[in-house]
Design an enzyme around this catalytic site. Structure first.
Site, PDB file in Angstrom:
ATOM      1  N   GLU A 244      91.807 -14.368 -71.963  1.00 38.43           N
ATOM      2  CA  GLU A 244      90.397 -13.760 -71.693  1.00 38.43           C
ATOM      3  C   GLU A 244      89.787 -15.355 -70.953  1.00 38.43           C
ATOM      4  O   GLU A 244      89.050 -16.002 -71.816  1.00 38.43           O
ATOM      5  CB  GLU A 244      89.451 -13.378 -72.767  1.00 38.43           C
ATOM      6  CG  GLU A 244      88.210 -12.957 -72.575  1.00 38.43           C
ATOM      7  CD  GLU A 244      87.309 -13.219 -73.704  1.00 38.43           C
ATOM      8  OE1 GLU A 244      85.996 -12.554 -73.511  1.00 38.43           O
ATOM      9  OE2 GLU A 244      87.465 -14.051 -74.420  1.00 38.43           O
TER      10      GLU A 244
ATOM     11  N   HIS B 292      85.487  -4.070 -74.424  1.00 39.67           N
ATOM     12  CA  HIS B 292      84.682  -3.952 -75.493  1.00 39.67           C
ATOM     13  C   HIS B 292      83.459  -5.148 -75.573  1.00 39.67           C
ATOM     14  O   HIS B 292      82.513  -4.953 -76.505  1.00 39.67           O
ATOM     15  CB  HIS B 292      85.408  -4.444 -76.896  1.00 39.67           C
ATOM     16  CG  HIS B 292      85.785  -5.868 -76.698  1.00 39.67           C
ATOM     17  ND1 HIS B 292      86.901  -6.231 -75.789  1.00 39.67           N
ATOM     18  CD2 HIS B 292      85.342  -6.822 -77.565  1.00 39.67           C
ATOM     19  CE1 HIS B 292      87.213  -7.526 -76.061  1.00 39.67           C
ATOM     20  NE2 HIS B 292      86.339  -7.966 -77.128  1.00 39.67           N
ATOM     21  N   ASP B 293      83.437  -5.874 -74.646  1.00 38.96           N
ATOM     22  CA  ASP B 293      81.959  -6.782 -74.438  1.00 38.96           C
ATOM     23  C   ASP B 293      81.410  -6.367 -73.112  1.00 38.96           C
ATOM     24  O   ASP B 293      79.971  -6.645 -73.316  1.00 38.96           O
ATOM     25  CB  ASP B 293      82.628  -8.274 -74.114  1.00 38.96           C
ATOM     26  CG  ASP B 293      83.342  -8.926 -75.290  1.00 38.96           C
ATOM     27  OD1 ASP B 293      82.972  -8.304 -76.539  1.00 38.96           O
ATOM     28  OD2 ASP B 293      84.164  -9.800 -74.862  1.00 38.96           O
TER      29      ASP B 293
ATOM     30  N   ASP C 234      91.717 -14.542 -76.907  1.00 37.63           N
ATOM     31  CA  ASP C 234      90.528 -14.646 -76.980  1.00 37.63           C
ATOM     32  C   ASP C 234      89.842 -15.900 -76.448  1.00 37.63           C
ATOM     33  O   ASP C 234      90.551 -17.053 -76.833  1.00 37.63           O
ATOM     34  CB  ASP C 234      90.020 -14.550 -78.435  1.00 37.63           C
ATOM     35  CG  ASP C 234      88.570 -14.138 -78.293  1.00 37.63           C
ATOM     36  OD1 ASP C 234      87.920 -13.133 -77.745  1.00 37.63           O
ATOM     37  OD2 ASP C 234      87.983 -14.747 -79.236  1.00 37.63           O
TER      38      ASP C 234
ATOM     39  N   ASP D 234      95.679  -9.109 -80.206  1.00 38.09           N
ATOM     40  CA  ASP D 234      94.467  -9.989 -79.709  1.00 38.09           C
ATOM     41  C   ASP D 234      94.792 -11.183 -80.648  1.00 38.09           C
ATOM     42  O   ASP D 234      94.899 -11.189 -82.063  1.00 38.09           O
ATOM     43  CB  ASP D 234      93.063  -9.409 -80.332  1.00 38.09           C
ATOM     44  CG  ASP D 234      92.079  -9.655 -79.068  1.00 38.09           C
ATOM     45  OD1 ASP D 234      91.891 -11.054 -78.946  1.00 38.09           O
ATOM     46  OD2 ASP D 234      91.395  -8.917 -78.720  1.00 38.09           O
TER      47      ASP D 234
END
Ligand code: TEU
Ligand code: CA
Length: 533
Positions: free
Chosen positions: A273, A334-335, A209, A107
């Site tokens: 993302e 994870h969000d 990200d 990430d």
């Protein structure tokens, strides 16, 4: 080489034709009994991942971080978080995964650093410090208020006043996550060095990200107010991201990252993302094949679990993506919480159907750890919340902890995650009801279905490569073709007829026999894959 050939050459197959799997490292396996998942834990499960058939693993942040946003506040980009292990552990993970045909993606968090990063500590120390311009600093308005109206995604103003130098710094997320100034060449170079550092260590790519948000309007103009037509998330924020995200100049930066990634013999991939709710905007991040290799599709994630809406999103995606752009499909992360809960209310027939959708569309599926066993969200009591979003917005928004709980490996005390008796960093879900060990050798289990789907995909030229084509079908059903393979899905409690025939390759219904069918009748929530003819 023709572009089509490039797309399906051996080197790219692992990410275009394989299946990716997201691991939240703190919650996968705890190898040393401190209640926190770690890299050696992941190494111990590589055989499992190879058995499942995944070809790439994306790890949520692994770098040093004060963990105010669980790794998304990076304090050293070329390190490994001591709670997760050492650089040697990470190198071993990359090597051992490679031996099994599994590629490791890290990430990359380029939008902001931790306020504890040495760059920011220097930046805030004085107006003439070496790193001052590495972050976005601006003077207060004459009345002392913030420089503009931008709001943080995590609530409140996106500006934090810093006494020593009488200016505000920008933070689109927490005030411990200071936004970097991407207009600054030194920032660009330093972050390219970070990419190089990891590529040179065999990292196969990055999930990036908030890839669409790194550059901000140079003049820091006010964002426009939200309108009633906007997505509910934008309405809650009260403003559109007119000037603080998705700016035209971000594409130059992504193109440079892509050039760097492509300069390696073995392709390194960029999976962005792109948290955007307009598919045309998402599509723009593929550039002309010179930007992201894949851009996450949030309109798909946020679709309701209904045939009509899912089909619409997929058709729109297919029509908007530039030629040769490769879609990516995901239901959980994870969000956004877990799809077996969000889409499927914890019902296993729906979850089985969703897995068929993810695994049969044109493009790469990304599974979130636990999706393969149908793991659902776990309610976390307020006093145990770890996520700053939940801590801040409870009870309207309980945050993201419920999808970040430890993986369920077995029914024994500790879930096979930590040794018995150890308290995990985040409480366990109901691992007695749903775990890998119980499902592994059971042919009717979610895990067996998931593994069968992955295997079928890897065997089938159609599922890996053929185009997507919608087929007319009755209400609440969704039928599409991939070459001469048909996928028929029933999104209702009623049996449904699909005017399709062929040989059954797979069904979500363990009771359905393989072999040929003349006119397909689907059980409630059944999904079937047919070979035509
Ligand atoms: O997420 C970006 C993002 O837009 C989300 O934060 C989303 O708005 C939020 O989850 C809704 O509650 C990335 C990471 O995936 C997330 O975990 C980080 O918290 C965030 O960036 C900041 O780095
Ligand atoms: Ca540990």
């Amino acid at each position: 080489m023709e572009p089509e050939e490039k797309m399906s050459s051996d080197a790219t197959r692992w990410w275009t034709e394989g299946v990716l799997y997201q691991i939240y490292p703190r919650s996968y396996v705890d190898s040393n009994g401190d209640g926190i998942g770690d890299l050696r834990g992941i190494i111990s499960k590589l055989d499992y991942l190879a058995w499942l058939g995944v070809t790439g693993v994306w790890l949520n942040p692994t770098m040093e971080s004060p963990n105010t946003d669980w790794g998304y506040d990076v304090s050293d980009y070329t390190s490994v978080h001591p709670e997760l292990g050492t650089m040697e552990d990470l190198e071993e993970l990359i090597d051992r995964a490679g031996e099994r045909g599994i590629h490791i993606l890290l990430d990359f968090v380029p939008n902001h650093t931790s306020d504890q990063h040495e760059w920011f500590m220097d930046s805030r120390s004085a107006k003439d410090s070496a790193h001052r311009d590495w972050y976005v600093w601006a003077d207060p308005k004459p009345d002392g208020s913030p420089p503009n109206n931008w709001r943080s995604v995590f609530g409140g103003s996106a500006w934090e006043y810093d006494d020593p130098t009488n200016q505000y710094y920008l933070h689109n997320f927490l005030d411990t996550q200071a936004d970097l100034n991407w207009w600054n060449e030194d920032v660009r170079n330093a972050m390219e060095d970070v990419l190089r550092f990891w590529f040179d260590r065999g990292v196969a790519g990055f999930r990036i990200d908030v890839a669409h948000a790194v550059v901000k309007d140079r003049e820091l103009r006010d964002n426009l107010p939200a309108t009633p037509e906007d997505d509910p998330r934008i309405q809650r924020l009260g403003q559109q991201h007119t000037f603080n995200m998705d700016q035209p100049e971000v594409h130059d930066i992504i193109r440079k990252w892509r050039k760097l990634a492509d300069s390696y013999d073995q392709p390194r991939i960029l999976l962005g993302e792109t948290f955007l709710l307009d598919l045309a905007r998402v599509a723009a991040y593929y550039g002309t094949g010179d930007e992201l290799n894949m851009a996450f599709n949030f309109p798909f994630v946020f679709s309701s679990f209904e045939a009509k809406q899912l089909k619409e999103v997929v058709e729109l995606t297919e029509s908007l993506l530039p030629p040769l752009a490769w879609p990516v499909w995901t239901g959980s992360n994870h969000d956004v919480l877990r799809f077996p809960t969000r889409w499927c209310d914890g019902e296993s027939d729906k979850t089985r159907l969703a897995l068929v959708v993810l695994m049969t569309l044109r493009g790469t599926p990304v599974l979130y750890y636990g999706d393969e066993i149908g793991m659902t969200d776990t309610k976390i009591p307020r006093e145990e919340l770890r996520d700053p979003v939940g801590q801040r917005f409870w009870p309207e928004d309980r945050g993201r902890d419920s999808c970040r709980t430890p993986m369920h490996w077995s029914a024994e005390d500790g879930a096979g995650f930590s040794p018995p008796g150890v308290e995990p960093w985040l409480r366990y879900g109901d691992y007695g009801a749903c775990n890998v060990e119980d499902q592994k050798d059971k042919s009717s289990s979610m895990l067996s279905l998931c593994r069968e789907l992955i295997a079928l995909r890897l065997e089938s030229d159609d599922l890996r490569r053929a185009g997507y084509e919608s087929v007319e079908s009755p209400e609440n059903t969704w039928v599409f073709r991939r070459g001469s393979t048909t996928v028929a899905l029933n999104f209702s409690d009623e049996a449904a007829r699909a005017d399709e025939s062929g040989t059954v390759l797979l069904s979500t219904d363990p009771a359905r026999s393989r072999g040929s069918v003349g006119e397909l009748s689907l059980a409630p929530w059944e999904g079937v894959i047919l070979a035509q003819g």
